[in-house]
Structures are given as structure tokens and as C-alpha cells.
Design a protein around this motif. Structure first.
Motif, short mmCIF file in Angstrom:
data_model
loop_
_atom_site.label_atom_id
_atom_site.label_comp_id
_atom_site.label_asym_id
_atom_site.label_seq_id
_atom_site.Cartn_x
_atom_site.Cartn_y
_atom_site.Cartn_z
N GLU A 120 0.73 -1.13 0.10
CA GLU A 120 -0.07 -0.04 0.09
C GLU A 120 0.80 1.18 0.06
N TYR A 121 1.83 1.17 0.65
CA TYR A 121 2.78 2.28 0.93
C TYR A 121 3.44 2.61 -0.49
N GLU A 122 3.98 1.51 -0.80
CA GLU A 122 4.86 1.65 -2.35
C GLU A 122 3.76 2.35 -3.35
N GLU A 123 2.65 1.96 -3.34
CA GLU A 123 1.76 2.17 -4.47
C GLU A 123 1.52 3.86 -4.14
N LYS A 124 1.18 4.15 -2.80
CA LYS A 124 0.81 5.66 -2.36
C LYS A 124 1.99 6.55 -3.02
N VAL A 125 3.37 6.18 -2.59
CA VAL A 125 4.37 6.93 -2.99
C VAL A 125 4.31 6.88 -4.45
N ARG A 126 4.23 5.96 -5.31
CA ARG A 126 4.27 6.02 -6.58
C ARG A 126 3.37 6.78 -7.15
N THR A 127 2.15 6.78 -6.95
CA THR A 127 0.97 7.53 -7.37
C THR A 127 1.18 8.82 -7.03
N THR A 128 1.52 9.29 -5.93
CA THR A 128 1.80 10.69 -5.15
C THR A 128 2.77 11.43 -6.15
N TYR A 129 4.03 10.75 -6.37
CA TYR A 129 4.89 11.25 -7.00
C TYR A 129 4.87 11.20 -8.62
N ALA A 130 4.21 10.63 -8.99
CA ALA A 130 3.63 10.67 -10.36
C ALA A 130 3.28 12.11 -10.94
N GLY A 131 2.52 12.49 -10.08
CA GLY A 131 2.06 13.92 -10.17
C GLY A 131 3.23 14.93 -10.35
N VAL A 132 4.22 14.84 -9.59
CA VAL A 132 5.38 15.52 -9.78
C VAL A 132 6.12 15.50 -10.80
N GLN A 133 6.34 14.17 -11.10
CA GLN A 133 7.23 13.93 -12.39
C GLN A 133 6.55 14.58 -13.55
N GLU A 134 5.11 14.15 -13.52
CA GLU A 134 4.61 14.97 -14.77
C GLU A 134 4.67 16.28 -14.91
N ALA A 135 4.54 17.09 -13.67
CA ALA A 135 4.79 18.55 -13.64
C ALA A 135 6.18 18.96 -14.05
N PHE A 136 7.17 18.08 -13.65
CA PHE A 136 8.46 18.54 -14.26
C PHE A 136 8.63 18.43 -15.69
N ALA A 137 7.85 17.18 -15.95
CA ALA A 137 8.19 17.03 -17.58
C ALA A 137 7.63 18.10 -18.35
N GLN A 138 6.59 18.61 -17.92
CA GLN A 138 6.09 19.93 -18.54
C GLN A 138 7.00 21.05 -18.46
N THR A 139 8.11 21.14 -17.74
CA THR A 139 8.91 22.11 -17.54
C THR A 139 10.02 22.20 -18.97
N ASN A 140 9.66 21.23 -19.58
CA ASN A 140 10.49 21.27 -21.00
C ASN A 140 9.75 22.09 -22.20
#
Length: 105
Positions: free
Chosen positions: A31-51
């Protein structure tokens, strides 16, 4: 990627992959692993948009990424991590906030 971002990503992966049990009301390892991954996915997507091709667009995209970092910190802070990673969990939450604050500059 900055040194702080790299360290934060390494910490997130390390925290998410530690073997844990959830008998005390905390999240299980899975559960924790999934929570960390899904939560951080939004951060990764936002930084991908800085290109961006134009610097005119960059400030707004960085601001969006800051918001995602802060939202991720709030979301992760609200969960009860497995006991074995409580310290590291707190460090990840603090790291997300510090990274967002660094972007103010």
C-alpha cells in the motif's frame, strides 16, 4: 536534474521498496509503495512539462511543479507509513517541501 531532486528521487525509491507490515494501522509495504508512486507521479508529470521552447512559459510551469511538490508532501504527510520507514518518510516529506521552496529562487 538538480542534486536535491536526484537525492529526493533516490529516497522515494528506497522508502517505497523497504519490506514492511501494516498490523499497527500503518500502510502495508504494498500500500505504501503504491501511495508513494502514485503521489510522486504528479510531480514527475509537472516537471516533464517544464521542457518548454519558450522561457515565457517556463515560470508558470515551474510554479505548477512547485504546487505538485507541495501537494505531494501534504498527501504523503497524511498517511501513516510502515514503522520501519517512519524516519525516512519524514525526510521525504521534508525534502519535497524544501525542493519546492528552493524553486522560489
Amino acid at each position: 536534474m538538480s542534486i536535491r531532486a536526484t537525492c529526493l528521487l533516490v529516497a522515494l525509491v528506497a522508502v517505497a521498496t523497504v519490506g514492511c507490515a501494516g498490523d499497527d494501522g500503518s500502510l502495508t509495504k504494498a500500500e505504501y509503495e503504491e501511495k508513494v508512486r502514485t503521489t510522486y507521479a504528479g510531480v514527475q508529470e509537472a516537471f516533464a512539462q517544464t521542457n518548454v521552447a519558450s522561457l515565457d512559459d517556463l515560470a508558470g510551469r515551474i510554479e505548477d511543479a512547485q504546487g505538485e511538490l507541495r501537494d505531494a508532501a501534504d498527501e504523503l504527510e497524511a498517511v501513516e507509513p510502515p514503522e520501519e520507514v517512519e524516519t525516512e518518510h519524514a525526510e521525504v516529506v521534508a525534502g519535497l517541501r524544501a525542493y519546492a521552496d528552493d524553486l522560489d529562487r
